[in-house]
Design a protein around this motif. Structure first.
Motif, PDB file in Angstrom:
ATOM      1  N   ILE A   1     -44.280 -15.372   6.389  1.00  0.00           N
ATOM      2  CA  ILE A   1     -44.544 -14.380   5.244  1.00  0.00           C
ATOM      3  C   ILE A   1     -43.051 -14.362   5.385  1.00  0.00           C
ATOM      4  N   ALA A   2     -42.348 -14.093   4.075  1.00  0.00           N
ATOM      5  CA  ALA A   2     -40.713 -14.249   4.238  1.00  0.00           C
ATOM      6  C   ALA A   2     -40.204 -12.801   3.687  1.00  0.00           C
ATOM      7  N   ASP A   3     -40.215 -12.061   5.341  1.00  0.00           N
ATOM      8  CA  ASP A   3     -39.606 -10.999   6.334  1.00  0.00           C
ATOM      9  C   ASP A   3     -38.121 -11.097   6.055  1.00  0.00           C
ATOM     10  N   ASP A   4     -37.645 -11.823   5.812  1.00  0.00           N
ATOM     11  CA  ASP A   4     -35.515 -12.040   6.083  1.00  0.00           C
ATOM     12  C   ASP A   4     -35.653 -13.052   4.426  1.00  0.00           C
ATOM     13  N   LEU A   5     -35.167 -12.386   3.388  1.00  0.00           N
ATOM     14  CA  LEU A   5     -35.052 -12.675   2.209  1.00  0.00           C
ATOM     15  C   LEU A   5     -33.350 -13.603   2.534  1.00  0.00           C
ATOM     16  N   GLN A   6     -32.830 -13.296   3.474  1.00  0.00           N
ATOM     17  CA  GLN A   6     -31.597 -14.378   2.795  1.00  0.00           C
ATOM     18  C   GLN A   6     -32.151 -15.825   3.573  1.00  0.00           C
ATOM     19  N   LEU A   7     -32.902 -15.591   4.981  1.00  0.00           N
ATOM     20  CA  LEU A   7     -33.612 -16.915   4.900  1.00  0.00           C
ATOM     21  C   LEU A   7     -34.231 -17.046   4.167  1.00  0.00           C
TER      22      LEU A   7
ATOM     23  N   GLN B   1     -41.419 -27.891  -0.383  1.00  0.00           N
ATOM     24  CA  GLN B   1     -42.180 -28.003  -0.533  1.00  0.00           C
ATOM     25  C   GLN B   1     -42.731 -26.110  -0.671  1.00  0.00           C
ATOM     26  N   PRO B   2     -43.704 -25.606  -1.367  1.00  0.00           N
ATOM     27  CA  PRO B   2     -43.585 -24.155  -0.481  1.00  0.00           C
ATOM     28  C   PRO B   2     -43.601 -23.643   0.764  1.00  0.00           C
ATOM     29  N   LEU B   3     -43.600 -22.872   0.887  1.00  0.00           N
ATOM     30  CA  LEU B   3     -43.322 -22.275   2.499  1.00  0.00           C
ATOM     31  C   LEU B   3     -43.639 -21.145   2.417  1.00  0.00           C
ATOM     32  N   PHE B   4     -44.102 -20.472   1.500  1.00  0.00           N
ATOM     33  CA  PHE B   4     -43.901 -18.946   1.582  1.00  0.00           C
ATOM     34  C   PHE B   4     -45.429 -18.584   0.947  1.00  0.00           C
ATOM     35  N   VAL B   5     -46.350 -17.853   1.674  1.00  0.00           N
ATOM     36  CA  VAL B   5     -47.102 -16.947   1.100  1.00  0.00           C
ATOM     37  C   VAL B   5     -47.344 -16.479  -0.258  1.00  0.00           C
ATOM     38  N   TRP B   6     -48.354 -16.704  -1.342  1.00  0.00           N
ATOM     39  CA  TRP B   6     -48.798 -16.589  -2.124  1.00  0.00           C
ATOM     40  C   TRP B   6     -48.905 -14.736  -1.952  1.00  0.00           C
ATOM     41  N   TYR B   7     -47.956 -14.430  -3.140  1.00  0.00           N
ATOM     42  CA  TYR B   7     -48.611 -12.874  -3.769  1.00  0.00           C
ATOM     43  C   TYR B   7     -48.390 -12.267  -5.036  1.00  0.00           C
ATOM     44  N   PRO B   8     -48.845 -11.414  -5.920  1.00  0.00           N
ATOM     45  CA  PRO B   8     -49.541 -11.489  -7.231  1.00  0.00           C
ATOM     46  C   PRO B   8     -47.509 -10.910  -7.892  1.00  0.00           C
TER      47      PRO B   8
ATOM     48  N   GLN C   1     -48.114  -5.338  -2.536  1.00  0.00           N
ATOM     49  CA  GLN C   1     -47.399  -6.624  -2.018  1.00  0.00           C
ATOM     50  C   GLN C   1     -47.599  -6.905  -0.255  1.00  0.00           C
ATOM     51  N   MET C   2     -47.706  -5.775   0.500  1.00  0.00           N
ATOM     52  CA  MET C   2     -46.978  -4.746   1.981  1.00  0.00           C
ATOM     53  C   MET C   2     -48.725  -4.985   2.987  1.00  0.00           C
ATOM     54  N   ASP C   3     -50.008  -4.737   2.197  1.00  0.00           N
ATOM     55  CA  ASP C   3     -51.396  -4.790   2.413  1.00  0.00           C
ATOM     56  C   ASP C   3     -51.840  -6.402   2.399  1.00  0.00           C
ATOM     57  N   LEU C   4     -51.070  -6.847   1.390  1.00  0.00           N
ATOM     58  CA  LEU C   4     -51.803  -8.026   1.455  1.00  0.00           C
ATOM     59  C   LEU C   4     -51.352  -8.947   2.361  1.00  0.00           C
ATOM     60  N   PHE C   5     -49.861  -8.601   2.669  1.00  0.00           N
ATOM     61  CA  PHE C   5     -48.950  -9.448   4.107  1.00  0.00           C
ATOM     62  C   PHE C   5     -49.702  -9.275   5.560  1.00  0.00           C
ATOM     63  N   ASP C   6     -50.456  -7.697   5.447  1.00  0.00           N
ATOM     64  CA  ASP C   6     -50.577  -7.261   6.443  1.00  0.00           C
ATOM     65  C   ASP C   6     -51.983  -7.932   7.128  1.00  0.00           C
ATOM     66  N   ILE C   7     -52.967  -8.736   5.836  1.00  0.00           N
ATOM     67  CA  ILE C   7     -53.518  -8.956   5.894  1.00  0.00           C
ATOM     68  C   ILE C   7     -53.326 -10.243   6.425  1.00  0.00           C
ATOM     69  N   TYR C   8     -52.486 -11.068   5.417  1.00  0.00           N
ATOM     70  CA  TYR C   8     -52.213 -12.459   6.149  1.00  0.00           C
ATOM     71  C   TYR C   8     -51.338 -12.177   7.933  1.00  0.00           C
TER      72      TYR C   8
ATOM     73  N   VAL D   1     -51.058 -15.777  10.213  1.00  0.00           N
ATOM     74  CA  VAL D   1     -49.499 -16.454   9.332  1.00  0.00           C
ATOM     75  C   VAL D   1     -48.478 -15.463   9.564  1.00  0.00           C
ATOM     76  N   ARG D   2     -47.763 -16.328   9.873  1.00  0.00           N
ATOM     77  CA  ARG D   2     -45.959 -15.694  10.584  1.00  0.00           C
ATOM     78  C   ARG D   2     -45.474 -15.754  10.212  1.00  0.00           C
ATOM     79  N   THR D   3     -44.140 -14.652  10.275  1.00  0.00           N
ATOM     80  CA  THR D   3     -43.322 -14.118   9.432  1.00  0.00           C
ATOM     81  C   THR D   3     -41.656 -14.993  10.099  1.00  0.00           C
ATOM     82  N   LEU D   4     -41.000 -15.387   9.493  1.00  0.00           N
ATOM     83  CA  LEU D   4     -40.451 -15.724   8.910  1.00  0.00           C
ATOM     84  C   LEU D   4     -38.974 -15.936  10.249  1.00  0.00           C
ATOM     85  N   SER D   5     -39.215 -14.711  10.176  1.00  0.00           N
ATOM     86  CA  SER D   5     -38.092 -14.404  11.326  1.00  0.00           C
ATOM     87  C   SER D   5     -38.578 -15.015  12.812  1.00  0.00           C
TER      88      SER D   5
END
Length: 1578
Positions: free
Chosen positions: A1347-1353, A1363-1370, A1379-1386, A1391-1395
């Motif tokens: 989950i891309a919780d740090d946009l700089q990273l 290769q793609p590393l970050f989960v899909w969202y519409p 988006q946030m509800d989907l990240f919460d399900i992930y 699913v781990r956060t990037l940070s």
């Protein structure tokens, strides 16, 4: 003579004396026996000497002659119980002169003491030469003081025994106190040789002087003649002992002799107490010698030592020791209450004090009674030790001296002897005792009176009271007179003049003086010394107030006062003060001394009267008695004291004063009252004494042979005693004739407590009753007191008179059946028959009058022999007279007592004959009928009594017995017995008798009827065959038809159709339906079953249904569940059949289900709807759903299936898994397939499941969709699990997903999210979607996407990763899937956060030496930054103390800040599940090396634009936060955001303060003080 010769043998010479004792003598002649040895040959036989025996007996009677000439017919036989001695007399050899002389010389003088008749025994030698003639004689010269004691069956008398000898030194005389007492023989002590003896007679002889012995040893035990046993007892025992064959000793191990020895202690105690207490005129000093009779020494025989110990234990409980009372009244006490052994010197002092009129009444008031001085001699020490009498202790002397006023009352000479006694025993006895504290030392007081002080007062170290003697005899009066003149309040005092003068001439003066000077500190003083002493005290005298009057006033209110003991009545009666514990004070004797006061004289008598009047000093009879026993009443009171006591009681009664219980008890029970019994004086307790008229008293005394009637001795008390009749009654004296009779009765009955009354005693009782009757005196009181007690010997042991019977012939029959206690005529002899009237008055049954209760109470039937007819009739008569008798019934129950046609039988096996039910007895054999020929016709009159015994007399009882037999033998009844019973049943019914329910039940329930099957059945399980049963036979088996074949019951059984019906046999088809249900048996081929068979079965079912509470047995339903009903679909069991009717036609056709074939059965089948329903056939349209549904699979035409679905839907049918197996999916009108409901879904809104599920809305109308939903439980929409399975299909397919499908899937998941959805997705989903551009969505392992919780990273890794590393969202965002509800399900499904996943590594290649150090306080680490950090650290959430906060700030301030030119490179790595690592690299403006405490930073150029500034601020805030909170990583982000915002605001003080308030942060006083210390300039 032949018999006599056979028993001849050598015998001792004293058998002659034995025969003489048994002779009879003329009245008035003293029986004597004389032996004369003469040298003359009187017999002319050439003998050298002749022995002549003279006895003044009456001579032989014819009976004596006959007895001598026979063996076993002695005239003495049976006289043992009357005291005769010897069992057979044998002749002696008279030719042995020397042995005869020796025997004559060996006759012990005391032998006459125990012979009942001989009073003189002498032997004389007659020679031709008169000088050689000798004479010696033993004689009882007198018998005096004869006293009869009926209450203990004893007599006492004194014998004077004398011996005249040819040798004068052996002559003498001795008095013997003789005590003879009878005791009943205990059963356990009886022996065969003495079986007829009922009483033991024990005689004790007590010699007052030295025993007469004629130079022979004196034996201690006699058995009428002396033995050679020396007991070491000071008295002699005589009894009918059994002797050893040598006659030298008694048999010590013999139980007869043991019984005698067991009675010796009681005899001794009675004799001894009589000796000691009944010696009226004897002074106390004479009693001591009687105590020599106590057996203090051990015997050489252990058995006799047991007797000795028993005597001792009894003596210890008797009041036998006299105390020194110094009154005319004798007072006796128990040994443990008495103290003895005063020192002789003190006895001398007491004796002199008594002579000088000193009151010694309190001598026994010091805890122990003082034994009479006559015992205080060494010769009695052994006796007193034996009795456990203790010596007085040393403290007693002090108490005695003080209480008896011994010092004040005696003369000076005796006073000095007292001091000498104390001085002699000071060191050994009196030092450190109470002797030091009693008033003992005389001195002259201040006013010239003689006063006393104690030794302790005299020897006090303070010298407050100094007692002295005059050094010079001439100065005694001078010093005393001047002492009175000066009246010094204390200090020096002098002995009285008379005492000092007597002291000058005292023989032991020096001994006393040495003691006075030593321990007592009494010295001598001269005139000069006294004058010198006065010189020091004349100026120091002072007056003192006296409060004695007030003390006396208040004391007298709280206590009672007794007159002084000396001369008082209470001392004369009681001896010691018993009121001590009740608060009474005894006045001192000083009040009784006459004297002059102020010139006035007062006599003793007048002053005593003054004390009684004004001080309330009391004396008997004016004082209330104490609640205590007084010792004087344990022995005879003097006449004066007896009347004083009675007067005292009278006074209490007149004043209505309660007499205390203990006091009254001791008066009633003490033996102090003088009585006389037939002229013999004595003493008894009042409760055992009588005050009767002289005539009545004499009548009762003469009439009562066995019991004394102790009458008050009028010769002693005089007529005055008659005035105290009420007082005597109060203390228990009896004065009524009835009381005397009750007393006699109770005394007699007390003899029965340990043994039975002898024949003579019983006859004496009967004579006494006769005596009362002949003297016209009432008998009821006496009779009532004895008639209920057991004392009369009967054939059943000892019984009471009311339990006994006098036998006569009328009792003969009764004696056969009862153990009636008949008076033992063998024991009492025919004489008992002469007392019929007396026995009758006692309650003895005389004559056969109303004997029935007695017979029953003593019933004892013979165990084995049969009873006579008379005995049986008597028993029945007893039952009739007494009513119901459980005892009789119980006794008869175990005895074969009734004669029957089968012999003797017990009652419960017998029947009383009755012709009306004789047929019952003919069915079975073995009924025992009572033989009325044997008993006669009268036996029928005892019908009720026979019934009580258990004989069956009623039809109900007989039929019950028959029922038992029927129950026992039913299974084995033959056809003949059955037919006989059926005939009997008809006969009983005709006679209006009814079988009881239990028999009827047994008849119906027991198996006794034979069936065609060959087994026995109960009637209710049997059928009597008829034509109606023919149609049911093909579908049944083993119906229980009675065996009416010719081989068994035959056609005759049908004659008893009515009886069989009454017994429960089924005789009609309609009554046997249950048997059809139980015997149902269909053939293997159902085609064999006709419609008639079916209709017969349905008819049976109808009958059973119409029955009450009937339920079909389980086997019936099992059998009927077979395929036997014909339907349109073949043969089916009932539960799979339907009965078609018009209602079904609205929904279905006949071919749509298994409907019953009406073409086969016809229309009549519809008449049995209820019966068909009962066996499971479905009639109702509503109930046929499941059955119709179960046949769906047999159909393949869609129209039929839809018609059935429509029926089921309208019927609201719900699917039964066991019935409907699928849903029809049509494929055209003729084709289709059956699909499981779980593979179906009603709707698919997202259109994702075309390949996974059958969507029913494509095949059926809406009305069927609702039906499928509730009936088959088809899902309306796909479930989360369905979606997960769909996702798994997508995962395995490897294809890209469209963004639309992905949106639909995750939108559904979000809509149905919950714990179950979370759990399902976590477990099922392996791959998740990743953003991969616009050409589709890829699925990657969920552990390799983040989950891309740090946009700089995110931007950094997107540049470095292929290769793609970050989960899909519409994209763009869709409202249905935020988006946030989907990240919460992930996150929740793993699913781990990037940070949190990235790893960082900073470059360490910086050259520190080339860098410039800057001061951080100038532009970076400002006071406001520190304030903000302190406020964050002080937040309660951080739980950080001030010291730790300040320590962290010091660490921040101590960092070395180095300025760098180029940014520092930072490397990032991201590990994947495959082990691959994705690396990325970035540059940092600021970096904190915490280990080295260095912070590297680029120089900030604020003119470079906002992007550069915010980047710098971001790196700065992160570096500071990470450095400060490296131990609390969770809070780094929050602090970093605060610092970044403050940095942008250039750490403006006001802005920082506002920012802190908005975040609810503050610093505390200690933080402000810390800031001031680190930023002093600010």
């Amino acid at each position: 003579m032949v018999d006599f010769c056979l028993l001849m043998y050598n015998v001792e010479f004293f058998f002659i004396r034995q025969n003489v004792e048994d002779n009879d003598y003329l009245e008035g002649n003293d029986p004597s026996l004389e032996f004369v040895i003469t040298s003359e040959d009187i017999t002319n036989t050439m003998a050298t000497a002749t022995l002549l025996i003279f006895n003044n007996e009456k001579g032989f009677s014819p009976k004596n002659i006959d007895s001598i000439c026979s063996i076993g017919r002695s005239t003495k036989k049976g006289n043992r119980k009357r005291g005769h001695i010897g069992e057979k007399v044998l002749p002696l050899k008279f030719d042995k002169i020397k042995p005869v002389k020796q025997q004559l010389s060996n006759v012990h003088p005391e032998v006459l003491l125990f012979l009942s008749k001989i009073k003189r025994l002498s032997d004389r030698e007659h020679n031709n030469d008169p000088r050689l003639n000798t004479v010696s004689a033993i004689a009882i010269t007198s018998e005096t003081e004869f006293v009869l004691r009926k209450n203990i069956d004893a007599v006492s008398y004194t014998i004077h025994l004398s011996v005249d000898e040819k040798v004068k030194e052996f002559e003498g005389e001795c008095r013997y106190f003789m005590w003879r007492q009878k005791f009943p023989v205990r059963q356990e002590n009886k022996v065969e040789r003495r079986m007829e003896v009922e009483e033991l007679v024990i005689t004790l002889a007590f010699p007052f002087e030295e025993r007469l012995h004629r130079e022979m040893s004196s034996p201690g035990i006699y058995a009428f003649l002396p033995t050679e046993m020396f007991t070491n007892f000071p008295f002699t025992i005589q009894a009918d002992f059994l002797l050893a064959s040598s006659r030298e000793t008694i048999l010590l191990d013999n139980k007869w002799n043991q019984g005698i020895l067991d009675c010796v202690p009681s005899a001794f105690i009675n004799a001894f107490v009589s000796l000691v207490k009944n010696s009226e005129n004897a002074p106390v000093s004479s009693l001591a010698s009687m105590f020599r009779f106590i057996p203090t020494n051990n015997s050489s025989y252990q058995t006799l030592n047991v007797v000795r110990e028993s005597i001792k234990s009894k003596l210890l409980e008797e009041s036998i020791l006299p105390s020194e009372s110094y009154t005319p009244q004798k007072i006796f006490h128990k040994p443990r209450e008495v103290g003895s052994m005063l020192m002789p010197a003190f006895w001398t002092i007491l004796e002199k004090a008594r002579e000088q009129k000193v009151s010694l009444f309190h001598l026994s008031s010091q805890g122990k009674y003082i034994l009479s001085s006559s015992f205080d001699r060494a010769e009695y020490d052994n006796i007193l030790n034996f009795l456990g009498v203790e010596l007085v202790n040393n403290e007693w002397y002090a108490k005695c001296i003080q209480s008896s006023k011994l010092v004040e009352g005696v003369s000076d000479d005796v006073y000095l002897e007292l001091l000498l006694f104390i001085a002699d025993n000071w060191r050994s006895k009196f030092d450190s005792t109470d002797m030091e504290d009693i008033p003992l030392i005389k001195y002259v007081g201040l006013y010239g009176d003689v006063s006393l002080c104690s030794i302790n007062e005299s020897m006090d170290l303070n010298r407050n009271k100094v007692v002295s003697l005059s050094r010079h005899p001439d100065h005694i009066s001078w010093l005393i007179d001047w002492k009175k003149e000066f009246k010094c309040p204390a200090n020096y005092f002098f002995w009285p003049k008379s005492t000092q003068e007597a002291f000058q001439f005292f023989s032991k003066r020096e001994t006393v003086l040495e003691w006075l000077r030593g321990p007592v500190k009494v010295g001598t003083m001269s005139v000069w010394e006294y004058a010198d002493h006065l010189n020091n005290y004349l100026n120091s005298c002072q007056k003192r107030a006296i409060a004695f009057v007030h003390f006396l006033y208040h004391s007298l209110e709280k206590t009672g006062v007794l007159v002084p003991a000396n001369g008082s009545k209470w001392v004369g009666l009681i001896g010691s003060n018993p009121w001590t514990n009740e608060g009474y004070i005894e006045l001192a004797e000083d009040y009784l001394k006459p004297d002059y006061f102020a010139g006035e004289y007062a006599s003793k008598e007048k002053f005593l009267e003054f004390l009684k009047t004004n001080v309330a000093a009391s004396d008997i009879p004016d004082i209330s008695p104490p609640n205590a026993a007084i010792p004087t009443v344990s022995s005879p009171l003097t006449k004066k004291n007896a009347f004083l006591l009675l007067g005292w009681i009278r006074k209490m009664k007149l004043r209505e004063i309660y007499i205390p219980e203990n006091f009254l008890k001791c008066i009633k029970e003490g033996s102090w009252l003088k009585i006389t019994t037939i002229g013999c004086p004595g003493c008894r307790p009042p409760s055992e004494s009588f005050m009767l008229s002289s005539s009545l008293g004499n009548i009762l005394q003469n009439g009562s042979v066995l019991v004394d009637i102790p009458l008050i001795d009028l010769s002693f008390y005089g007529n005055e005693i008659n005035e105290y009749e009420e007082e005597l009654k109060k203390i228990g004296v009896m004065s009524e004739y009835g009381e005397a009779c009750e007393f006699i009765g109770k005394r007699l009955m007390s003899l029965t407590e340990y043994s039975t009354l002898s024949k003579d005693q019983v006859l004496s009782i009967l004579n006494f009753i006769r005596f009362l009757r002949e003297n016209f005196l009432p008998q009821d009181k006496f009779i009532n007191s004895i008639k209920d007690k057991r004392w009369l010997k009967t054939s059943c042991g000892v019984r009471s008179p009311v339990e006994s019977v006098l036998f006569d012939e009328e009792w003969k029959t009764a004696s056969q059946i009862s153990s009636i206690p008949f008076i033992d005529r063998h024991y009492f002899g025919e004489e008992i028959l002469s007392y019929r009237e007396e026995l009758k008055s006692l309650g003895v049954a005389i004559g056969f009058i109303d004997p029935y209760k007695l017979v029953v109470d003593n019933l004892k039937l013979p165990p084995s022999s049969s009873l006579t007819a008379e005995a049986v009739l008597l028993i029945l008569e007893c039952m009739r007279r007494l009513g119901s008798s459980n005892q009789l019934v119980h006794a008869l129950s175990s005895v074969k007592c009734f004669m029957t046609n089968l012999g003797y039988k017990p009652p419960d096996e017998c029947f009383l004959f009755d012709p009306q039910w004789v047929c019952i007895q003919q069915v079975f054999e073995g009924f025992a009928l009572i033989d009325h020929d044997f008993y006669g016709s009268s036996i029928f009159s005892y019908r009720n009594e026979l019934k009580q015994t258990g004989v069956k007399v009623d039809f109900e009882e007989v039929v019950k017995e028959f029922a038992d037999r029927f129950k026992q033998d039913a299974s084995s009844m033959t056809k003949e017995l059955v037919l006989s019973f059926l005939s009997c049943h008809r006969e009983i019914k005709d006679n209006a008798y009814v079988f009881p329910p239990d028999l009827g039940k047994n008849i119906r329930d027991l198996k006794w009827l034979q069936t065609r099957r060959g087994d026995k059945r109960s009637p209710r399980d049997c059928i009597l065959f008829g034509p109606d049963w023919q149609s049911i036979l093909p579908i049944t088996v083993d119906l229980p038809f009675l065996d009416d074949s010719d081989y068994y019951y035959g056609k005759e059984i049908h004659k008893y159709k009515e009886e069989l019906k009454n017994m429960g046999v089924v005789v009609e088809f309609k009554d046997g339906a249950k048997f059809v249900a139980a015997g149902l048996h269909f053939p293997m081929d159902p085609a064999c079953i006709t419609n008639e068979n079916v209709f017969s079965l349905l008819e049976c079912i109808r009958i059973l249904n119409e029955g009450v509470n009937y339920s079909f047995p389980d086997p019936f339903f099992k059998k009927i569940s077979r395929k036997w009903l014909k339907t349109t679909n073949g043969y089916r069991p009932p539960e799979e059949c339907l009965l078609f009717d018009p209602r079904w036609g609205s929904y279905l056709e006949r071919t749509d289900g298994p409907f019953i074939d009406e073409d086969f059965y016809g229309s009549n089948i519809t008449l049995y709807k209820e019966e068909l329903r009962a066996i499971g056939v479905i009639l109702d349209v509503e109930e046929g759903c499941s059955l119709i549904a179960s046949h769906l699979e047999f159909h393949v035409q869609s129209s039929t299936i839809v018609r059935i679905y429509n029926y089921l839907s309208l019927s609201n049918w719900e699917d039964d898994i066991e019935v409907a197996k699928g849903i029809w999916i049509p494929d055209g009108s003729q084709n289709g397939e059956w699909v499981s409901p779980c593979e179906c879904v009603l709707h698919d809104k997202d259109g994702l499941f075309d390949s996974q599920l059958k969507v029913l809305d494509k095949y059926y109308e809406q009305k069927f969709l609702d039906f499928f939903s509730h009936a088959f439980r088809v899902k309306c929409d796909p479930s989360v699990a369905d979606y997960c399975e769909l996702w798994e299909v997508w995962e395995s397919s490897g294809r890209r997903l469209s963004h639309d499908d992905c949106l639909k899937f995750w939108g559904y998941i979000l809509k149905h999210w919950g714990e179950m959805a979370e759990k399902t997705l976590t477990e099922k989903l392996v791959k998740l979607p990743v953003a991969s551009g616009s050409d589709g969505v890829l699925l990657f392992n969920k552990h390799d996407v983040f989950i891309a919780d740090d946009l700089q990273l995110k931007d950094l890794f997107e540049r470095f990763s292929a290769q793609p590393l970050f989960v899909w969202y519409p994209q763009p965002s869709n409202p249905s899937l935020p988006q946030m509800d989907l990240f919460d399900i992930y996150k929740k499904i793993g699913v781990r956060t990037l940070s949190e996943s990235v790893e960082k590594e900073e470059s360490d290649t910086v050259d520190v030496a080339q860098l410039n150090q800057v001061n951080p306080k100038e532009n970076l680490i400002t006071k406001d930054l520190v304030t903000l950090i302190l406020g964050f650290l002080a937040n309660p959430v951080m739980k950080m103390k001030a010291e730790r906060r300040h320590e962290i700030i010091r660490g921040l301030l101590n960092i070395t800040f180095l300025e760098i030119v180029e940014p520092i490179t930072v490397n990032y790595s991201l590990p994947l599940s495959s082990g691959e690592i994705v690396n990325a690299r970035a540059s940092r403006m600021i970096c904190w090396d915490r280990k080295s405490s260095k912070l590297f930073t680029l120089k900030l150029d604020r003119s470079s634009g906002y992007e550069n500034q915010i980047e710098y601020a971001t790196y700065f805030s992160e570096a500071i936060s990470e450095g400060v909170l490296w131990e609390n990583c969770d809070h780094i982000g929050a602090l970093s955001e605060l610092i970044k915002l403050a940095f942008v605001l250039e750490f403006d003080e006001k802005a920082v303060r506002f920012l802190m308030k908005s975040k609810n942060l503050q610093i505390y006083l200690e933080d402000e003080e810390f800031l001031a210390s680190v930023f002093p300039s600010d």
